[in-house]
Design a protein around this motif. Structure first.
Motif, PDB file in Angstrom:
ATOM      1  N   CYS A 223       0.539  -0.847  -0.314  1.00  0.00           N
ATOM      2  CA  CYS A 223       0.375  -0.676   0.085  1.00  0.00           C
ATOM      3  C   CYS A 223       1.138   1.230  -0.090  1.00  0.00           C
ATOM      4  CB  CYS A 223      -0.673  -0.454   1.267  1.00  0.00           C
ATOM      5  SG  CYS A 223      -2.786   0.139   0.932  1.00  0.00           S
ATOM      6  N   ASP A 224       1.615   1.550  -0.716  1.00  0.00           N
ATOM      7  CA  ASP A 224       3.313   2.950  -1.321  1.00  0.00           C
ATOM      8  C   ASP A 224       3.841   2.511  -2.759  1.00  0.00           C
ATOM      9  OD1 ASP A 224       4.939   4.555  -0.578  1.00  0.00           O
ATOM     10  OD2 ASP A 224       5.873   3.228   0.577  1.00  0.00           O
ATOM     11  N   ARG A 225       4.047   3.551  -2.894  1.00  0.00           N
ATOM     12  CA  ARG A 225       4.642   3.258  -4.595  1.00  0.00           C
ATOM     13  C   ARG A 225       5.521   2.552  -4.863  1.00  0.00           C
ATOM     14  NH1 ARG A 225       4.213  10.404  -4.421  1.00  0.00           N
ATOM     15  NH2 ARG A 225       2.133  10.208  -5.063  1.00  0.00           N
ATOM     16  N   PRO A 226       5.945   2.080  -5.326  1.00  0.00           N
ATOM     17  CA  PRO A 226       5.506   2.694  -6.822  1.00  0.00           C
ATOM     18  C   PRO A 226       4.059   1.642  -7.255  1.00  0.00           C
ATOM     19  CG  PRO A 226       7.181   0.741  -6.878  1.00  0.00           C
ATOM     20  CD  PRO A 226       7.406   1.243  -5.434  1.00  0.00           C
ATOM     21  N   HIS A 227       3.330   0.825  -5.879  1.00  0.00           N
ATOM     22  CA  HIS A 227       1.816   0.129  -6.257  1.00  0.00           C
ATOM     23  C   HIS A 227       1.138   0.628  -5.493  1.00  0.00           C
ATOM     24  CE1 HIS A 227       5.187  -3.545  -6.090  1.00  0.00           C
ATOM     25  NE2 HIS A 227       5.655  -2.526  -7.611  1.00  0.00           N
ATOM     26  N   LEU A 228       0.593   0.319  -4.164  1.00  0.00           N
ATOM     27  CA  LEU A 228      -0.297   0.628  -4.547  1.00  0.00           C
ATOM     28  C   LEU A 228      -1.153   1.955  -3.586  1.00  0.00           C
ATOM     29  CD1 LEU A 228      -4.516  -1.696  -3.725  1.00  0.00           C
ATOM     30  CD2 LEU A 228      -4.171   1.372  -3.418  1.00  0.00           C
ATOM     31  N   TYR A 229      -0.693   3.613  -3.507  1.00  0.00           N
ATOM     32  CA  TYR A 229      -0.585   4.448  -2.783  1.00  0.00           C
ATOM     33  C   TYR A 229      -1.934   4.614  -2.723  1.00  0.00           C
ATOM     34  CZ  TYR A 229       0.650   8.589  -0.399  1.00  0.00           C
ATOM     35  OH  TYR A 229       1.310   9.834   0.565  1.00  0.00           O
ATOM     36  N   PRO A 230      -2.697   4.954  -1.931  1.00  0.00           N
ATOM     37  CA  PRO A 230      -3.869   5.115  -1.782  1.00  0.00           C
ATOM     38  C   PRO A 230      -4.042   6.573  -2.771  1.00  0.00           C
ATOM     39  CG  PRO A 230      -3.556   4.476   0.016  1.00  0.00           C
ATOM     40  CD  PRO A 230      -2.547   4.472  -0.120  1.00  0.00           C
ATOM     41  N   PRO A 231      -3.577   7.761  -2.353  1.00  0.00           N
ATOM     42  CA  PRO A 231      -4.447   9.060  -3.267  1.00  0.00           C
ATOM     43  C   PRO A 231      -3.592   8.728  -5.008  1.00  0.00           C
ATOM     44  CG  PRO A 231      -2.583   9.604  -0.943  1.00  0.00           C
ATOM     45  CD  PRO A 231      -2.772   8.170  -1.459  1.00  0.00           C
ATOM     46  N   ASP A 232      -3.355   7.565  -4.279  1.00  0.00           N
ATOM     47  CA  ASP A 232      -2.893   7.421  -6.537  1.00  0.00           C
ATOM     48  C   ASP A 232      -4.429   6.823  -7.381  1.00  0.00           C
ATOM     49  OD1 ASP A 232      -0.247   8.682  -6.385  1.00  0.00           O
ATOM     50  OD2 ASP A 232       0.822   7.055  -6.127  1.00  0.00           O
ATOM     51  N   PHE A 233      -4.564   5.811  -6.710  1.00  0.00           N
ATOM     52  CA  PHE A 233      -5.838   5.582  -7.195  1.00  0.00           C
ATOM     53  C   PHE A 233      -7.513   5.781  -7.219  1.00  0.00           C
ATOM     54  CE2 PHE A 233      -2.486   2.565  -7.569  1.00  0.00           C
ATOM     55  CZ  PHE A 233      -2.684   1.194  -7.268  1.00  0.00           C
ATOM     56  N   ASP A 234      -7.393   6.156  -8.334  1.00  0.00           N
ATOM     57  CA  ASP A 234      -8.851   6.775  -8.201  1.00  0.00           C
ATOM     58  C   ASP A 234     -10.280   4.973  -8.689  1.00  0.00           C
ATOM     59  OD1 ASP A 234      -8.673   6.241 -11.138  1.00  0.00           O
ATOM     60  OD2 ASP A 234      -8.352   8.184 -11.500  1.00  0.00           O
ATOM     61  N   THR A 235     -11.342   5.999  -8.711  1.00  0.00           N
ATOM     62  CA  THR A 235     -12.638   4.498  -8.984  1.00  0.00           C
ATOM     63  C   THR A 235     -12.224   4.119 -10.547  1.00  0.00           C
ATOM     64  OG1 THR A 235     -14.227   6.425  -8.094  1.00  0.00           O
ATOM     65  CG2 THR A 235     -14.614   4.815  -9.961  1.00  0.00           C
ATOM     66  N   GLU A 236     -11.034   4.499 -10.852  1.00  0.00           N
ATOM     67  CA  GLU A 236     -11.269   3.911 -13.024  1.00  0.00           C
ATOM     68  C   GLU A 236      -9.698   3.387 -12.345  1.00  0.00           C
ATOM     69  OE1 GLU A 236      -9.348   4.491 -17.058  1.00  0.00           O
ATOM     70  OE2 GLU A 236     -10.161   5.693 -16.081  1.00  0.00           O
ATOM     71  N   LYS A 237      -9.007   3.472 -11.633  1.00  0.00           N
ATOM     72  CA  LYS A 237      -7.794   2.336 -11.442  1.00  0.00           C
ATOM     73  C   LYS A 237      -7.679   1.923 -10.217  1.00  0.00           C
ATOM     74  CE  LYS A 237      -3.489   4.968 -11.826  1.00  0.00           C
ATOM     75  NZ  LYS A 237      -2.344   5.682 -11.006  1.00  0.00           N
ATOM     76  N   MET A 238      -9.134   1.687  -9.233  1.00  0.00           N
ATOM     77  CA  MET A 238      -9.616   0.396  -8.231  1.00  0.00           C
ATOM     78  C   MET A 238      -9.940  -0.748  -8.819  1.00  0.00           C
ATOM     79  SD  MET A 238      -8.944   1.199  -5.192  1.00  0.00           S
ATOM     80  CE  MET A 238      -9.258  -0.677  -5.068  1.00  0.00           C
ATOM     81  N   ALA A 239     -11.369  -0.395 -10.107  1.00  0.00           N
ATOM     82  CA  ALA A 239     -12.048  -0.596 -11.013  1.00  0.00           C
ATOM     83  C   ALA A 239     -10.974  -1.647 -11.797  1.00  0.00           C
ATOM     84  CB  ALA A 239     -12.703  -0.476 -11.864  1.00  0.00           C
ATOM     85  N   ARG A 240      -9.893  -0.719 -12.734  1.00  0.00           N
ATOM     86  CA  ARG A 240      -8.763  -2.054 -13.321  1.00  0.00           C
ATOM     87  C   ARG A 240      -8.427  -3.157 -12.306  1.00  0.00           C
ATOM     88  NH1 ARG A 240      -3.628   0.228 -16.570  1.00  0.00           N
ATOM     89  NH2 ARG A 240      -2.953  -2.055 -17.236  1.00  0.00           N
TER      90      ARG A 240
END
Length: 281
Positions: free
Chosen positions: A34-51
């Motif tokens: 849950c951090d860069r370069p992977h799933l850092y929360p501020p970087d993930f919008d609805t579209e990225k989460m759906a993907r």
């Protein structure tokens, strides 16, 4: 019981590339960094989460844990921590934990792992523990609401390193939403027998990390089989105690060869899983 591979060994790849590679190694689960370069929360919008959810579904990968330990996006491996003197720095850690809990809920993951306070530095132990409890108290209500556990992971050179320190900490936590991420190698580094520590702390264990450690107990994660950890003893303790949580392989030092490290680990561990009777997928 699912055996996963942590994406923190794949920091030279995107999260989506990492998932493809982990699935290609035939792991049934994945622990997501849950951090860069992977799933850092501020970087993930609805579209990225759906993907992300689509890729997980396509490969039938279960998210075994969200690793919310590091904060490279704004700091380093340990900082900002729960116990820094500056309130604004502690707030960053608290907010990161809250956002990680929300993402875990979105992905159907039942736990996140967090650092055990942080480096103590010149702060008194009592003062640091007070700050840690106060910070966790901010996150516990959301964890309880979502049904996602906050798993504290003891680690060498941080506020909580061993079984005695964890038990001293957890007795003052009044919520079942806080538990333990049991890292076998970390307890070995702390001078303990991991199988005995697992038995002593079993009631709080929500997830398990695997890696090997050299006989000198220096904290450096190795491919299982290259160190001195007696995995079979701990696996047998898990069977005896009827542990049914998930297990994740954590090999972040192998960022140059993560697939090789995963294959070698599977080759070594699968016979031990079978011999111990662990019902691993």
């Amino acid at each position: 019981m699912i055996f996963g591979y942590s994406t923190n060994a794949f920091v030279k790849f995107t999260l989506f590339e990492s998932l493809e590679k982990i699935a290609g190694l035939n792991f049934q689960g994945v622990e997501i960094m849950c951090d860069r370069p992977h799933l850092y929360p501020p970087d993930f919008d609805t579209e990225k989460m759906a993907r992300l959810k689509k890729i997980l579904e396509q490969h039938n990968l279960k998210v075994t844990n969200l690793n919310s330990f590091t904060l490279f996006a704004v700091g380093d491996t340990y900082l900002p921590s729960w116990i820094e003197p500056q309130k604004d720095r502690r707030e960053i850690r608290i907010q990161h934990t809250l956002e990680s809990l929300k993402i875990a809920d979105t992905l159907g993951c039942k736990n996140i792992s967090v650092p055990p306070g942080g480096p103590l530095g010149s702060m008194s132990r009592d003062g640091a523990m007070s700050l840690f409890h106060r910070g966790l108290a901010r996150a516990i209500p959301l964890a309880e609401e979502l049904g996602v556990k906050i798993l504290v992971e003891p680690e060498p050179d941080l506020l909580i390193e061993n079984s005695v320190e964890f038990k001293s900490f957890i007795k003052d936590v009044k919520s079942a939403a806080v538990g333990l991420n049991f890292d076998i190698g970390h307890f070995f580094c702390a001078g303990e027998d991991p199988s005995a520590a697992f038995e002593e702390l079993f009631e709080w264990v929500g997830h398990v990390h695997l890696e090997d450690i050299v006989a000198s107990r220096v904290h450096n994660h190795l491919i299982p089989g290259l160190g001195a950890v007696k995995f079979l003893d701990t696996f047998r303790a898990m069977v005896r105690l009827e542990y049914r949580g998930d297990i994740s392989l954590e090999l972040y030092p192998y960022e140059d060869v993560p697939e090789f490290a995963g294959r070698e680990s599977l080759a070594y561990l699968k016979p031990l899983f079978q011999e111990s009777g662990l019902p691993i997928k």
